[in-house]
Design a protein around this motif. Structure first.
Motif, PDB file in Angstrom:
ATOM      1  N   GLU B 125     -17.436 -44.721 -41.727  1.00 45.06           N
ATOM      2  CA  GLU B 125     -17.509 -43.252 -41.849  1.00 45.06           C
ATOM      3  C   GLU B 125     -17.479 -42.822 -43.302  1.00 45.06           C
ATOM      4  O   GLU B 125     -18.193 -41.922 -43.719  1.00 45.06           O
ATOM      5  N   MET B 128     -20.755 -43.670 -45.074  1.00 43.22           N
ATOM      6  CA  MET B 128     -21.930 -42.941 -44.577  1.00 43.22           C
ATOM      7  C   MET B 128     -21.780 -41.425 -44.722  1.00 43.22           C
ATOM      8  O   MET B 128     -22.653 -40.670 -44.283  1.00 43.22           O
ATOM      9  N   TYR B 129     -20.687 -40.976 -45.318  1.00 47.02           N
ATOM     10  CA  TYR B 129     -20.398 -39.541 -45.392  1.00 47.02           C
ATOM     11  C   TYR B 129     -21.509 -38.780 -46.125  1.00 47.02           C
ATOM     12  O   TYR B 129     -21.794 -37.619 -45.814  1.00 47.02           O
ATOM     13  N   TYR B 138     -25.204 -39.070 -35.354  1.00 53.64           N
ATOM     14  CA  TYR B 138     -24.133 -39.830 -36.010  1.00 53.64           C
ATOM     15  C   TYR B 138     -23.459 -40.864 -35.103  1.00 53.64           C
ATOM     16  O   TYR B 138     -23.100 -41.942 -35.559  1.00 53.64           O
ATOM     17  N   LYS B 142     -23.335 -44.793 -36.123  1.00 54.61           N
ATOM     18  CA  LYS B 142     -22.096 -45.572 -36.283  1.00 54.61           C
ATOM     19  C   LYS B 142     -22.093 -46.772 -35.337  1.00 54.61           C
ATOM     20  O   LYS B 142     -21.692 -47.872 -35.719  1.00 54.61           O
TER      21      LYS B 142
END
Lengths: 707, 152
Positions: B125, B128-129, B138, B142
């Motif tokens: 997370e 990949m923010y 999303y 993930k």
């Protein structure tokens, strides 16, 4: 099995054996994974009808008629044709059809209607082609076609077998049957199965697909300077610095806009930034404060023509023990598609060629023809895959710009919006406000009064939707504030905010009455079912079905330590959706950890794509309820890029559980309906967790909750 | 204008562009490598993510004059046959909706996994923010990264 009259006209059945598409044998990456065998694309195809062509080796090319904006119709629409044609999905290649209004109906991506409105004609196209193949085989064998059957690309009967590929050339020349048999849904082999996105391989390997990827020799790139404020006009400009930029070829004015033409995108961007315009700011320049004040006044103004007026609301409120009144306020929102607006145009004396991402090719063709004073038959539109739409690409302003510029400079041109251009020259979700009032008498809701006011909204309400028909006294009013800021449809227009407001209010009323929020809704539905008041704009039993399913799947009545639940349900785009949000407190701040959704959209054509649509709609709804806002000062949008505009990001996303109601009903919309209930579900859950209500979006501005 | 020598996906190229030209536009307009996408131009969305010497970079904000000797990898060159574990995982999960941001997502995730082959969910997370997905795919992004990491 049902028998339907075919309504596909002759034009749709070309009935010519189309010969070589060039004779080049291309490598075709068959089923997405590179390890699998690569089969050659045949060079000869037989057009059975406008939707499909068949090659001698049994491969089938299916044309997907509607624009693809990420709603996955490029996979699901051909699945419907392939089902009735009865071929193996592995033998299908999908191509995007160009705009062809003689052959195809409603080539639009909008209103979540592609599958719903395409359902019958897609089935008929497949079933008609199947019957033509059977008829051709019957003719060849000298037997009656009624004794033959077809399955997975093979016709059998009379002790013989022949493949579709082997009979395709003959089938292209048999008469179009007047009646065809459609399958019974229980016999579906492709519909209802998980099929991956047909463009998946191209997407993950970066092959050209999108409008921004389209390129032809000699094409110029154009970046356009548009008025910085809604209401501003161009007085004059100095382009001397722009013309000094390497690669800039020309600068042209059209209307209040200035187009920079260059040999690269970057040169065009630099050229646009180097322009020195002078703007006339004497027109009407609106600010958000003006919208807010005007709409608040409208909410207190009785409308002369209510949208709906059942019973006697005035008396119900006069006799009430208590009145609950709440006002909910929505900001403007830009669409912010990841692929900024762009379009290619090549206008010549012979034709007008347009290529790019557009949700409404037919409307755009007619507007371009009018603008350039050309015949519509001279205008062609090829639709590229779209890097998102959300309603923005319903409005072909960018295509019209490209066409106008190309016609002025006599060159192929691609108009490219920078992110700043995209966010500041939008067709925004307009701001709106809603005032809800409920009269309470003897522990019951006796009257319901909603006033809506919105910018450029002809009707800010959905007067026949829930809770219409469940209350004796029911009054719905709507006001419009006309504005020169361009506004338009934004994923689930009107209801994307109205649903939040309504479902928050219903939650508040239920709690005020000491009733369970789900039971309160079910009691209202019971009334609408057993003894409806006036028109019922929804199917009460279907609506109850999703409410009960969401309650069941979320164990609604079960209390879990530290988990706070919120309920919301909404009907839009012919689809029923109920959602339960689960919120936990994390470091003193509420966090949405899970959404449980129940959906009745009839037959689910492709469960894999359907889950993507529901998850996307729910998270989109949460993201914009939490963070989305665009304000204006003197006509100027105050956010210009993603450093000034917050979109939901990966760590802010809850799990989304998706439950579809099992159904044999014809499919309804899915790209939009999961969005409207999301904001209300999380607002009601955050209220359960913190005691705080939200009356304005975005929620993040509520400092009491989010610090 | 100035001449720059570039190594992209293992191949040498020479381009004549202004030194301030972001590598994004050199890839797209000069080299016809359009898999790298334009999203915001200010390194806020991640659609333009490439690798410079194996590390994720936002190509919209790297002028060609700063690329120097660095080896450039784009989505087209991430794997020879399009079979990088992340590309395979993206297929398995049917991740894309509109698909526009996905090349950038994959390139960013590939940089993460090359440095941290078994990231925690929180590390995924966090890494990949900076990559926006407007369709909000999303959850599947993930899940696909998790799959690729677990299979490595």
């Amino acid at each position: 099995m049902s028998i339907v009259k075919t309504t596909v006209d002759r034009r749709s059945f070309l009935k010519v054996s189309a010969l070589s598409t060039g004779g080049i044998v291309l490598g075709f990456n068959w089923a997405c994974t590179p390890q699998e065998a690569v089969r050659a694309i045949p060079s000869e195809w037989f057009d059975v009808n406008a939707f499909l062509k068949i090659a001698a080796n049994g491969m089938v090319t299916i044309m997907s008629p509607n624009p693809e904006i990420g709603q996955n119709v490029k996979t699901s629409m051909p699945m419907i044709i392939a089902e009735e044609l009865d071929v193996k999905w592995e033998d299908v290649i999908v191509e995007q059809a160009p705009l062809d209004t003689d052959a195809f109906k409603r080539q639009v991506a909008g209103g979540s209607q592609s599958i719903r409105q395409g359902w019958s004609s897609l089935r008929m196209a497949g079933a008609t082609a199947k019957q033509m193949l059977i008829n051709a085989a019957a003719k060849q064998w000298g037997v009656d076609p009624s004794g033959l059957t077809a399955s997975e690309g093979v016709i059998s009967g009379n002790g013989k077998k022949i493949t579709y590929g082997e009979i395709a050339a003959e089938a292209a020349n048999v008469p179009v049957p007047e009646e065809v048999k459609l399958k019974d849904p229980k016999d579906f082999k492709i519909i209802g199965t998980e099929r991956r996105n047909v463009d998946l391989n191209k997407i993950v390997t970066g092959q050209p697909l999108f409008g921004l990827d389209h390129k032809v020799d000699g094409m110029l790139y154009s970046v356009v300077l548009r008025p910085p404020a809604f209401g501003a006009k161009l007085k004059s400009f100095d382009d001397s610095d722009t013309r000094q930029v390497n690669g800039v070829q020309d600068v042209v004015q059209f209307g209040d806009k200035i187009a920079v033409l260059a040999t690269s995108t970057w040169a065009a961007i630099k050229g646009q930034r180097a322009l020195k315009p002078e703007w006339d700011l004497s027109g009407q320049l609106e600010s958000t404060s003006y919208h807010d004040e005007t709409m608040r006044n409208l909410l207190d103004t009785p409308s002369e023509e209510p949208k709906r007026n059942d019973g006697n609301v005035k008396r119900a409120f006069a006799e009430a023990d208590k009145v609950i009144e709440r006002t909910y306020e929505a900001p403007f929102l830009p669409h912010n598609t990841m692929e900024p607006m762009n379009f290619f145009a090549n206008v010549t004396a012979e034709k007008v060629e347009l290529v790019g991402p557009i949700q409404t090719p037919e409307w755009t063709r007619s507007r371009v023809a009018k603008l350039l004073e050309r015949e519509e038959s001279e205008v062609s539109i090829d639709m590229t895959r779209m890097g998102g739409g959300f309603g923005r690409r319903l409005y072909g302003d960018f295509a019209l710009e490209a066409a106008e510029i190309s016609s002025m400079i006599n060159s192929p041109v691609k108009v490219v919006f920078t992110r700043e251009d995209d966010m500041t020259a939008g067709t925004y979700r307009p701001g709106s406000k809603y005032k809800f009032r409920a009269s309470i008498k003897d522990g019951q809701m006796t009257g319901y009064h909603l006033v809506g006011a919105g910018v450029n909204m002809r009707n800010a309400t959905r007067e026949n939707n829930f809770p219409a028909a469940s209350l004796d006294n029911y009054l719905i009013e709507s006001h419009n504030l006309q504005s020169n800021i361009t506004t338009g449809a934004w994923r689930a227009p009107i209801t994307n905010f109205l649903a939040f407001a309504e479902q928050s209010f219903i939650d508040e009323v239920a709690i005020e009455l000491g009733q369970d929020q789900v039971q309160f809704r079910l009691d209202l539905f019971e009334r609408a079912l057993s003894n409806p008041v006036g028109e019922v704009g929804y199917d009460v039993e279907k609506f109850m079905g999703v409410v009960k399913l969401a309650a069941e799947k979320s164990n609604w009545t079960e209390k879990k330590d530290g988990v706070y639940k919120g309920f919301s349900a909404y009907y839009s785009h012919n689809t029923y959706v109920a959602e339960v949000a689960e919120v936990v407190m994390s470091g003193g701040t509420p966090k949405v950890q899970k959404m449980i959704t129940a959906i009745d959209c009839g037959i689910v054509v492709n469960p894999m794509g359907a889950i993507n649509q529901v998850q996307g709609g729910v998270i989109d709804g949460i993201g914009h309820a939490m963070y989305g806002e665009l304000t204006f000062e003197a006509g100027v949008p105050q956010s210009k890029n993603f450093d000034q505009y917050r979109l939901i990001r990966t760590s802010e996303v809850p799990d989304v559980e998706v439950h579809f109601v099992e159904s044999n009903n014809d499919p309804t919309g899915l790209g939009e309906p999961s969005l409207p209930p999301a904001g209300g579900a999380i607002a009601n859950a955050i209220h359960a967790a913190t005691g705080q209500r939200f009356y304005q979006q975005p929620f993040i501005k509520e400092k009491v909750v989010f610090g | 204008m100035a001449i720059f020598n570039l190594k992209v996906n293992g191949e040498n190229h020479q381009v004549d562009v202004d030194p301030d030209t972001p590598i994004l536009w050199v890839l797209r307009d000069n080299l016809d490598l359009v898999g790298t996408k334009f999203g915001c131009g200010i390194a806020q969305c991640g659609a333009c993510t490439i690798h410079l010497d194996g590390t994720a970079a936002r190509s919209c904000s790297v002028p060609i004059s700063q690329v120097g000797e660095a080896s450039v990898t784009t989505i087209e060159g991430l794997s020879e046959k399009g079979d990088h574990p992340l590309q395979e995982a993206w297929r398995e999960h049917d991740v894309p909706q509109c698909g526009y941001c996905q090349a950038g997502q994959i390139m960013n995730a590939a940089s993460l996994l090359s440095k941290n082959p078994s990231p925690s969910d929180q590390e995924i997370e966090s890494a990949m923010y900076g990559n926006l997905c407007r369709c909000t795919s999303y959850l599947k992004i993930k899940a696909a990264i998790r799959t690729a990491a677990d299979q490595a």
